[in-house]
Design a protein around this motif. Structure first.
Motif, PDB file in Angstrom:
ATOM      1  N   ILE A 291     -96.638 -37.211  21.851  1.00  0.00           N
ATOM      2  CA  ILE A 291     -96.920 -35.948  22.531  1.00  0.00           C
ATOM      3  C   ILE A 291     -96.849 -36.206  24.024  1.00  0.00           C
ATOM      4  CG2 ILE A 291     -99.422 -36.340  22.410  1.00  0.00           C
ATOM      5  CD1 ILE A 291     -99.754 -33.259  22.278  1.00  0.00           C
ATOM      6  N   VAL A 292     -96.312 -35.244  24.765  1.00  0.00           N
ATOM      7  CA  VAL A 292     -96.128 -35.377  26.210  1.00  0.00           C
ATOM      8  C   VAL A 292     -97.023 -34.382  26.921  1.00  0.00           C
ATOM      9  CG1 VAL A 292     -94.506 -35.149  28.134  1.00  0.00           C
ATOM     10  CG2 VAL A 292     -93.754 -36.188  25.977  1.00  0.00           C
ATOM     11  N   ILE A 293     -97.886 -34.891  27.801  1.00  0.00           N
ATOM     12  CA  ILE A 293     -98.697 -34.055  28.667  1.00  0.00           C
ATOM     13  C   ILE A 293     -97.997 -33.986  30.023  1.00  0.00           C
ATOM     14  CG2 ILE A 293    -100.968 -33.661  29.656  1.00  0.00           C
ATOM     15  CD1 ILE A 293    -100.953 -33.708  26.609  1.00  0.00           C
ATOM     16  N   CYS A 294     -97.751 -32.785  30.489  1.00  0.00           N
ATOM     17  CA  CYS A 294     -97.077 -32.599  31.779  1.00  0.00           C
ATOM     18  C   CYS A 294     -98.109 -32.099  32.787  1.00  0.00           C
ATOM     19  CB  CYS A 294     -95.934 -31.607  31.634  1.00  0.00           C
ATOM     20  SG  CYS A 294     -94.991 -31.345  33.159  1.00  0.00           S
ATOM     21  N   ASP A 295     -98.370 -32.914  33.782  1.00  0.00           N
ATOM     22  CA  ASP A 295     -99.389 -32.594  34.782  1.00  0.00           C
ATOM     23  C   ASP A 295     -98.788 -31.760  35.903  1.00  0.00           C
ATOM     24  OD1 ASP A 295    -101.802 -32.660  36.224  1.00  0.00           O
ATOM     25  OD2 ASP A 295    -101.123 -34.408  37.359  1.00  0.00           O
ATOM     26  N   ASP A 296     -99.382 -30.595  36.144  1.00  0.00           N
ATOM     27  CA  ASP A 296     -98.968 -29.705  37.230  1.00  0.00           C
ATOM     28  C   ASP A 296     -97.508 -29.285  37.093  1.00  0.00           C
ATOM     29  OD1 ASP A 296     -99.291 -28.145  39.470  1.00  0.00           O
ATOM     30  OD2 ASP A 296     -98.981 -29.775  40.904  1.00  0.00           O
ATOM     31  N   GLY A 297     -97.159 -28.751  35.918  1.00  0.00           N
ATOM     32  CA  GLY A 297     -95.771 -28.374  35.687  1.00  0.00           C
ATOM     33  C   GLY A 297     -95.589 -26.943  35.233  1.00  0.00           C
ATOM     34  N   LEU A 298     -96.538 -26.069  35.555  1.00  0.00           N
ATOM     35  CA  LEU A 298     -96.464 -24.703  35.048  1.00  0.00           C
ATOM     36  C   LEU A 298     -95.222 -23.979  35.550  1.00  0.00           C
ATOM     37  CD1 LEU A 298     -98.352 -23.130  33.153  1.00  0.00           C
ATOM     38  CD2 LEU A 298     -99.282 -21.984  35.152  1.00  0.00           C
ATOM     39  N   GLN A 299     -94.798 -24.281  36.779  1.00  0.00           N
ATOM     40  CA  GLN A 299     -93.619 -23.627  37.347  1.00  0.00           C
ATOM     41  C   GLN A 299     -92.342 -24.451  37.171  1.00  0.00           C
ATOM     42  OE1 GLN A 299     -96.605 -23.857  39.384  1.00  0.00           O
ATOM     43  NE2 GLN A 299     -97.173 -21.870  38.513  1.00  0.00           N
ATOM     44  N   HIS A 300     -92.427 -25.567  36.451  1.00  0.00           N
ATOM     45  CA  HIS A 300     -91.258 -26.442  36.265  1.00  0.00           C
ATOM     46  C   HIS A 300     -90.552 -26.046  34.971  1.00  0.00           C
ATOM     47  CE1 HIS A 300     -88.945 -30.078  37.183  1.00  0.00           C
ATOM     48  NE2 HIS A 300     -88.921 -30.299  35.874  1.00  0.00           N
ATOM     49  N   TYR A 301     -89.784 -24.961  35.028  1.00  0.00           N
ATOM     50  CA  TYR A 301     -89.198 -24.383  33.821  1.00  0.00           C
ATOM     51  C   TYR A 301     -88.002 -25.163  33.282  1.00  0.00           C
ATOM     52  CZ  TYR A 301     -92.155 -20.465  35.035  1.00  0.00           C
ATOM     53  OH  TYR A 301     -93.241 -19.691  35.330  1.00  0.00           O
ATOM     54  N   ALA A 302     -87.578 -26.182  34.011  1.00  0.00           N
ATOM     55  CA  ALA A 302     -86.486 -27.005  33.507  1.00  0.00           C
ATOM     56  C   ALA A 302     -86.914 -27.836  32.302  1.00  0.00           C
ATOM     57  CB  ALA A 302     -85.954 -27.925  34.609  1.00  0.00           C
TER      58      ALA A 302
ATOM     59  N   PHE B 175     -79.963 -21.091  34.061  1.00  0.00           N
ATOM     60  CA  PHE B 175     -80.491 -22.399  34.433  1.00  0.00           C
ATOM     61  C   PHE B 175     -80.851 -23.144  33.147  1.00  0.00           C
ATOM     62  CE2 PHE B 175     -82.312 -20.573  38.625  1.00  0.00           C
ATOM     63  CZ  PHE B 175     -81.030 -20.563  39.170  1.00  0.00           C
ATOM     64  N   ARG B 176     -80.550 -24.426  33.109  1.00  0.00           N
ATOM     65  CA  ARG B 176     -80.771 -25.227  31.894  1.00  0.00           C
ATOM     66  C   ARG B 176     -82.228 -25.661  31.777  1.00  0.00           C
ATOM     67  NH1 ARG B 176     -79.969 -30.948  30.798  1.00  0.00           N
ATOM     68  NH2 ARG B 176     -79.562 -31.294  28.574  1.00  0.00           N
ATOM     69  N   SER B 177     -82.773 -25.510  30.579  1.00  0.00           N
ATOM     70  CA  SER B 177     -84.124 -25.955  30.271  1.00  0.00           C
ATOM     71  C   SER B 177     -84.048 -26.894  29.072  1.00  0.00           C
ATOM     72  CB  SER B 177     -85.035 -24.769  29.961  1.00  0.00           C
ATOM     73  OG  SER B 177     -86.372 -25.182  29.802  1.00  0.00           O
ATOM     74  N   VAL B 178     -84.641 -28.074  29.196  1.00  0.00           N
ATOM     75  CA  VAL B 178     -84.511 -29.134  28.197  1.00  0.00           C
ATOM     76  C   VAL B 178     -85.661 -29.071  27.194  1.00  0.00           C
ATOM     77  CG1 VAL B 178     -84.430 -31.633  27.825  1.00  0.00           C
ATOM     78  CG2 VAL B 178     -83.288 -30.616  29.817  1.00  0.00           C
ATOM     79  N   LYS B 179     -85.318 -29.108  25.918  1.00  0.00           N
ATOM     80  CA  LYS B 179     -86.298 -29.167  24.841  1.00  0.00           C
ATOM     81  C   LYS B 179     -86.401 -30.602  24.351  1.00  0.00           C
ATOM     82  CE  LYS B 179     -88.850 -27.905  21.272  1.00  0.00           C
ATOM     83  NZ  LYS B 179     -90.284 -27.531  21.430  1.00  0.00           N
ATOM     84  N   LEU B 180     -87.600 -31.173  24.383  1.00  0.00           N
ATOM     85  CA  LEU B 180     -87.811 -32.535  23.913  1.00  0.00           C
ATOM     86  C   LEU B 180     -88.126 -32.542  22.420  1.00  0.00           C
ATOM     87  CD1 LEU B 180     -89.939 -34.035  26.847  1.00  0.00           C
ATOM     88  CD2 LEU B 180     -87.468 -34.099  26.527  1.00  0.00           C
ATOM     89  N   SER B 181     -88.001 -33.705  21.819  1.00  0.00           N
ATOM     90  CA  SER B 181     -88.192 -33.831  20.375  1.00  0.00           C
ATOM     91  C   SER B 181     -89.659 -33.929  19.976  1.00  0.00           C
ATOM     92  CB  SER B 181     -87.441 -35.068  19.858  1.00  0.00           C
ATOM     93  OG  SER B 181     -87.930 -36.250  20.479  1.00  0.00           O
ATOM     94  N   LYS B 182     -90.549 -34.091  20.936  1.00  0.00           N
ATOM     95  CA  LYS B 182     -91.987 -34.156  20.686  1.00  0.00           C
ATOM     96  C   LYS B 182     -92.679 -33.006  21.423  1.00  0.00           C
ATOM     97  CE  LYS B 182     -91.679 -37.991  18.315  1.00  0.00           C
ATOM     98  NZ  LYS B 182     -91.944 -38.032  16.858  1.00  0.00           N
ATOM     99  N   PRO B 183     -93.884 -32.631  20.981  1.00  0.00           N
ATOM    100  CA  PRO B 183     -94.586 -31.508  21.623  1.00  0.00           C
ATOM    101  C   PRO B 183     -94.855 -31.783  23.105  1.00  0.00           C
ATOM    102  CG  PRO B 183     -95.648 -32.112  19.560  1.00  0.00           C
ATOM    103  CD  PRO B 183     -94.631 -33.168  19.838  1.00  0.00           C
ATOM    104  N   VAL B 184     -94.743 -30.738  23.903  1.00  0.00           N
ATOM    105  CA  VAL B 184     -95.015 -30.815  25.337  1.00  0.00           C
ATOM    106  C   VAL B 184     -96.135 -29.839  25.675  1.00  0.00           C
ATOM    107  CG1 VAL B 184     -94.109 -30.419  27.660  1.00  0.00           C
ATOM    108  CG2 VAL B 184     -92.656 -31.496  25.914  1.00  0.00           C
TER     109      VAL B 184
END
Length: 321
Positions: A150-161, A48-57
Motif C-alpha cells: 500500500i502506498v501512502i502519498c503525503d501532501d498529494g491532494l492536488q497531484h492528479y498525475a 493530462f496523463r494520470s498513472v494508476k498503480l497496482s497497489k492501493p494509494v
C-alpha cells in the motif's frame, strides 16, 4: 531568518474579516479558480496523463496552505499498518530537500538537508519504506518494486498525475478554511467544494489531536528545568505549537520561521535561554545543537469514531486489491 512582519500581516488577512482592498486580488483568485477547474477537467478527460498503480494509494492532503497535521497522521497510518502486518510505504515530494537524483530511497544515512525535514522525520519515526520523488507516480512504483503493498502519498491532494483509491483531507480546527477564498485573496488551493469529493475529512482538533509527549534534548539528555522557554517553529501554523507549549505550563517567547526553514547556528545567536522546538525543526539542528535546545514530540490520537472509519476504509482497500 524569522518570518517578516509583512508576511505575517498578509497571512493574517485570510483568517479575519477582510479589508476592502483585498478585493483588488479578485481577478487573480478567479484566474486560479479557472486554472484549478481546467486542470482537473483535463485529467478527467485524459488530456493530462494520470498513472494508476497496482497497489492501493491513499493520499493525505489539504486544500489550504499551511500545516494541518499531515505528517503526524502519515506516521500514525504507517505505524498502524505495520502493526497489522502490512508493508506500507510513503512517497512524498520532499519539499526543502536538495537531492540531485530521484527517486530517492531513504535509508539511515540520508541526511535531512538532502531528503527534506518531513521525510527524514517520518522515516526515523517509523522505519517504513520511504521514497522522495516530485514525480509521485514514479516514487510510488518504486515503493511497490521494493515490496510495499500500500502506498501512502503525503501532501498529494492536488497531484492528479497519480490516481488514488482514497483521499483523506485535513482541516485545522483553529483556522478552518479561513475566509473561504482561493489564493491570493484567501488560504485555499482549491474551492471548499473539493472536500465533497474526498473519502474522509478529519479536523485536527476534534477528530484527531496531537498529544504532547515528553520533551527531549536535541543531541543531549539534560532535563529541561525552566518554565520559561523560547518557542521555535518553522511549520505551517506555528501558533498551534506555541499554544501547545503554553498548555503544558510554559511561559513562551515565540520565534516563527518560514515553513521548512533550513536552520543555521546563527538563527539562535540572539535567542537567550532554553529553546523548545518541534520535532520537525529538531532534525535540522543536530549538527550544531546546544544543551539548551529541546524538542516536543507529539503522537496522533483519533477519536474512536474517526479511527474506526479510517481503518475500515483502508482495510477494505487492501482486501479488494
Amino acid at each position: 531568518m524569522a518570518i517578516s512582519k509583512s508576511q505575517q500581516f498578509f497571512e493574517s488577512l485570510w483568517y479575519r474579516p477582510a479589508p476592502w482592498w483585498l478585493w483588488l486580488f479578485l481577478p487573480l483568485q478567479l484566474l486560479l479558480r479557472l486554472v484549478v477547474f481546467t486542470r482537473r477537467l483535463f485529467y478527467k478527460l485524459g488530456v493530462f496523463r494520470s498513472v494508476k498503480l497496482s497497489k492501493p494509494v491513499v493520499v493525505i492532503g489539504n486544500i489550504s496552505v499551511g500545516g494541518t497535521g499531515k505528517t503526524p497522521l502519515a506516521i500514525y497510518l504507517l505505524q498502524w499498518l505495520m502493526e497489522q502486518g502490512y508493508k506500507p510505504g510513503l512517497v512524498t515530494r520532499g519539499y526543502g530537500g536538495t537531492a540531485e537524483n530521484y527517486p530517492l530511497v531513504m535509508d539511515d544515512d540520508t541526511p535531512p538537508e538532502i531528503s527534506g525535514d518531513e521525510p527524514y522525520l517520518i522515516y526515523h519515526r517509523t522505519k517504513a519504506r520511504l521514497v522522495v520523488d516530485p514525480v509521485r507516480s514514479r516514487g510510488g512504483q518504486t515503493l511497490i518494486d521494493l515490496g510495499c503493498d500500500i502506498v501512502i502519498c503525503d501532501d498529494g491532494l492536488q497531484h492528479y498525475a497519480l490516481k488514488r483509491d482514497m483521499e483523506v483531507a485535513l482541516i485545522d480546527q483553529s483556522r478552518e478554511l479561513g475566509n473561504g477564498w482561493l489564493m491570493p485573496m484567501g488560504p485555499l488551493r482549491e474551492p471548499p467544494t473539493r472536500l465533497e469529493q474526498v473519502q474522509m475529512t478529519l479536523v485536527n482538533g476534534t477528530d484527531m489531536t496531537l498529544e504532547p509527549q515528553t520533551i527531549k534534548g536535541v543531541g543531549h539528555t539534560q532535563p529541561l528545568t525552566s518554565k520559561f522557554v523560547n518557542g521555535v517553529a518553522a511549520i505551517g501554523n506555528p501558533q498551534r505549537f506555541f499554544d501547545t507549549l503554553i498548555q503544558q505550563g510554559f511561559e513562551v517567547l515565540p520565534h516563527s520561521f518560514p515553513d521548512h526553514h533550513q536552520y543555521q547556528g546563527a538563527d539562535f545567536t540572539d535567542i537567550e535561554g532554553p529553546v523548545v522546538m518541534t520535532e520537525k525543526d529538531a532534525v535540522k539542528c543536530h549538527h550544531f545543537s546546544e544543551d539548551r535546545m529541546y524538542y516536543l514530540p507529539v503522537e496522533t490520537r483519533l477519536t474512536p469514531e474517526a479511527e474506526a472509519a479510517l481503518q475500515r476504509q483502508i482495510l477494505n482497500l487492501l482486501q479488494y486489491n
